[in-house]
Design a protein around this motif. Structure first.
Motif, mmCIF file in Angstrom:
data_model
loop_
_atom_site.group_PDB
_atom_site.id
_atom_site.type_symbol
_atom_site.label_atom_id
_atom_site.label_comp_id
_atom_site.label_asym_id
_atom_site.label_seq_id
_atom_site.Cartn_x
_atom_site.Cartn_y
_atom_site.Cartn_z
ATOM 1 N N LYS A 186 17.477 12.193 89.553
ATOM 2 C CA LYS A 186 17.650 13.319 90.465
ATOM 3 C C LYS A 186 18.185 14.577 89.784
ATOM 4 N N ASN A 187 19.178 14.385 88.875
ATOM 5 C CA ASN A 187 19.817 15.532 88.260
ATOM 6 C C ASN A 187 18.866 16.324 87.377
ATOM 7 N N LYS A 190 16.375 18.162 89.437
ATOM 8 C CA LYS A 190 16.979 19.322 90.091
ATOM 9 C C LYS A 190 17.071 20.513 89.125
ATOM 10 N N ASP A 207 25.028 24.830 91.158
ATOM 11 C CA ASP A 207 24.962 23.546 91.861
ATOM 12 C C ASP A 207 25.751 22.496 91.098
#
Lengths: 614, 134
Positions: A186-187, A190, A207
């Motif tokens: 996910k990171n 992103k 973020d």
């Protein structure tokens, strides 16, 4: 010639844009530019009178040294130092001093060029300060910076960024390696998305990300980035990195603790609530919500007055105030709450004062355990104990009565028979026999009475009927007609015609006959005794009241015996006591009771409580 | 035959009174036997004797279960009377309750009077024993 040149020179020098002065070997000013006078707010006269040194009296001696060096033929590098101007503010001056040669290359003085660098110097100083500040701040806040130069495809990390990534100081990142620090999944997705958007649309980002450091540690960072454009052409990105692992961990811990606490209080079989100084709820658990049939959001901010019966709320508020003022907790107190809908609940309640960090009381924490069922059980138990105690007492009494009555008769039989066997005389034998018959009749009557009592107590209760009080009273009066006539009793009936009682008709008959006949029998006088009848109603009972002005009973002395079998209190014929005993068994069998008030010589008031339930 | 001056019987049961009288007349000689149907009548009678300082009975037969004033209440009042001589009070009851017997022992300890306890029916042997003491 020289003069000519000199004049010429003078005019040329006068116009120089940079503050410039030519000084003679004796330090007097030979030529000076207008810009000098203008920039440093000096008059020509003042300079021509003084040596050049007098222009900046507070300037360091280093510049005098430079002038001396120039006289010796050295070229000085530009130097800067501070001085104080006429208004004594601190200024900075940069000077360049060179030797001044004539056409024959003889040194005839020095050329001095100066510049006021105060503004520049102050800016420089400010910049240095800012840089220091940023470094310190970035160390404290653990904020590092990074810069990507798109033209040269170069990525630069600040020291702090390297520290955050746990890489050595000489580590040189590139775009690929930098991205590889982001935790896969996910990171990484992103950050890639942010980069795309920033290149395409010029958006900047900020973020939370998880990255894996050079030493393999998983940490939380806030990463920001802002694309840079020159003439609408993308030239790079600048951004920051902040290590927020501790914050996230602390947050997580707080969240976990909060979660644990919440789960705990929500699943406690207790109503938990926290109230502020005004007794308004600031926290409630699930049990409290369920009990009050409202959501937590609806309950917050409400006071007991919003939720409970006013009197109950006032009691609770008074408790709260006492705790808030004395700071003494209230522990394990049995309380009764009545909700607005009328439902009553028994609680075992504790309330303890709540303090803030400064040890000021800010409210209270309350715990209430619903003990309604326990309470009901307790009451049931108490009732049961009372009933069994009563039954026991009745049984014991009955056993005594049986034992005493039967024994006294049999003793008589035994004695009389003993006499009879030995008796020779016919007349005496006849007498003994007639006594035996009398004793036998008495025994039969006794057994009948005992049977009647037994029947009342052991058989299931016969069906209760609605009985019109006055009809029954008239019937009883007819029954007692001769007694009333003989005693000349005057019965005043104040019972209204709409009074009904609930009872077993035969029991009611016997009860009324027995009590009314007692009232008539024990009149004070031979004639004219007054007996008043009235009716009353209290919760669950209809009461018939029979009030006489007769001789009364000493209740203090006789309270245990008043309804005992064969107990009488007055020496009167036929007062055998058994009828009251049976009457009491009958009223108790119908869940009613007798209440007597009496004073010797002042009459007796007999209240018969008829239970209205079936 | 032994001679006893004055005997009181306190009992509401006519048959018992008859029986005691009959047993007494066959055992001793007594010309003065009084019967009372409850304690109240008896205590009134005895109080009068004490007040007039006339002769008290030598022997009292006392029933326990009686209307108006029962045997215990009588005893309570009787013990309050200022009587110097020891009088035999024989409790005669149809009760075989242990409580009653214990209670009689309690009164026995409280007084100089001679308190005995018998259950009905009385027989000749018991009457002889009772009259022997008196």
């Amino acid at each position: 010639m020289r003069q000519k040149i000199k004049n010429n020179d003078n005019y040329l020098i006068k116009q120089l844009p940079k503050a410039t002065a030519y000084v003679n070997l004796n330090l007097s000013v030979a030529h000076i530019s207008d810009s000098w006078l203008r920039d440093f707010n000096l008059s020509l006269q003042a300079i021509e009178k003084n040596s050049i040194l007098g222009v900046f009296p507070t300037l360091t001696t280093k510049w005098k040294q430079d002038i001396d060096y120039a006289f010796l033929g050295y070229k000085n590098t530009p130097k800067t130092d501070k001085y104080f101007d006429s208004s004594t503010s601190k200024c900075w001056l940069e000077w360049t001093i060179l030797p001044w040669y004539d056409e024959a290359e003889n040194i005839i003085g020095a050329i001095i060029q100066i510049e006021d660098v105060t503004k520049h110097f102050l800016l420089q100083q400010k910049l240095e300060k800012l840089e220091i500040l940023i470094t310190v701040k970035s160390q404290i806040a653990k904020i590092g910076s990074w810069e990507y130069d798109a033209i040269n495809d170069e990525l630069k990390w600040s020291d702090m960024t390297k520290i955050i990534h746990e890489v050595p100081n000489d580590y040189e990142p590139n775009t690929d390696s930098a991205l590889s620090f982001y935790k896969p999944g996910k990171n990484q997705e992103k950050i890639s998305k942010y980069l795309d958007q920033s290149l395409k649309d010029g958006l900047h980002w900020s973020d939370k990300f998880q990255i894996i450091t050079g030493k393999g540690k998983e940490i939380w960072v806030i990463a920001t980035g802002k694309p840079l454009f020159e003439d609408e052409k993308f030239v790079g990105i600048i951004g920051t990195f902040q290590d927020i692992t501790e914050d996230v961990k602390a947050q997580q811990k707080t969240k976990e603790s909060e979660n644990l606490l919440r789960t705990l209080i929500d699943h406690l079989p207790l109503n938990v609530f926290v109230k502020d100084l005004e007794s308004k709820k600031i926290l409630v658990n699930q049990s409290e919500c369920d009990y009050l049939n409202l959501t937590s959001e609806e309950l917050i901010g409400k006071s007991d007055f919003d939720l409970y019966d006013h009197d109950v709320a006032q009691v609770s508020r008074d408790e709260d105030l006492k705790i808030l003022s004395t700071l003494e907790p209230m522990l394990g107190v049995e309380t009764i709450n009545i909700r607005k809908d009328g439902k009553q609940t028994n609680f075992l309640t504790s309330k303890i004062p709540l303090f803030n960090e400064d040890n000021d009381v800010v409210g209270l924490i309350g715990f209430s355990l619903d003990i309604t069922q326990i309470k009901q059980k307790e009451e049931q138990l108490t009732r049961l104990i009372n009933v069994s105690a009563l039954q026991n007492k009745k049984l014991l009494n009955f056993a005594h009565i049986v034992s005493h009555n039967l024994r006294s008769h049999t003793a008589n039989f035994s004695m009389l028979l003993g006499f009879l066997i030995k008796e020779k005389e016919e007349q005496e034998r006849e007498k003994l026999l007639s006594m035996l018959i009398g004793a036998s009749d008495n025994l039969l009557e006794t057994i009948d009475n005992l049977n009647e009592v037994l029947e009342i107590n052991s058989n299931p209760l016969q069906e209760k009927k609605n009985i019109h009080a006055n009809t029954k009273i008239d019937f009883v009066k007819k029954n007692l007609h001769s007694l009333i006539k003989n005693k000349g009793a005057h019965i005043i009936n104040n019972i209204s015609n709409d009074v009904y009682i609930k009872g077993v008709p035969t029991y009611v008959n016997n009860i009324l006959i027995s009590i009314l006949s007692n009232a008539i029998k024990f009149g004070q006088n031979k004639t004219g005794n007054k007996i008043e009848l009235s009716a009353d109603k209290i919760k669950g009972y209809t009461i018939l009241v029979i009030k006489d002005n007769g001789i009364g009973i000493d209740l203090e002395k006789n309270k245990d015996k008043i309804f005992g079998m064969y107990k009488t209190f007055h020496q009167l014929e036929k007062s055998r006591g058994v009828s009251l005993y049976i009457a009491r068994n009958q009223i108790e069998a119908m869940n009613g009771k007798f209440v007597i008030a009496s004073k010797v010589g002042q009459g007796t008031t007999f209240k018969i409580y008829f239970n209205e339930n079936d | 035959m032994k001679m006893i001056d004055h005997i009181c019987i306190i009992d509401d049961d006519a048959i018992t009174v008859f029986g005691i009288k009959k047993l007494l007349t066959s055992t001793i000689e007594c010309n003065n036997i009084d019967a009372f149907s409850n304690g109240k009548l008896a205590i009134e009678y005895l109080s009068e004797i004490v007040a007039n300082k006339t002769k008290l009975p030598d022997l009292i037969f006392l029933d326990l279960n009686m209307p108006i004033m029962d045997g215990w209440e009588f005893l309570e009042e009787f013990l309050k009377l200022p009587i110097a001589d020891a009088i035999t009070v024989n409790i005669v009851t149809s009760s075989i309750n242990k409580e009653d017997r214990d209670k009689s022992n309690f009164y026995k300890c409280r007084t100089h009077h001679n308190i005995t306890y018998n259950t009905k029916p009385l027989n000749k042997v018991e009457i002889e024993k009772i009259t022997d003491i008196a």
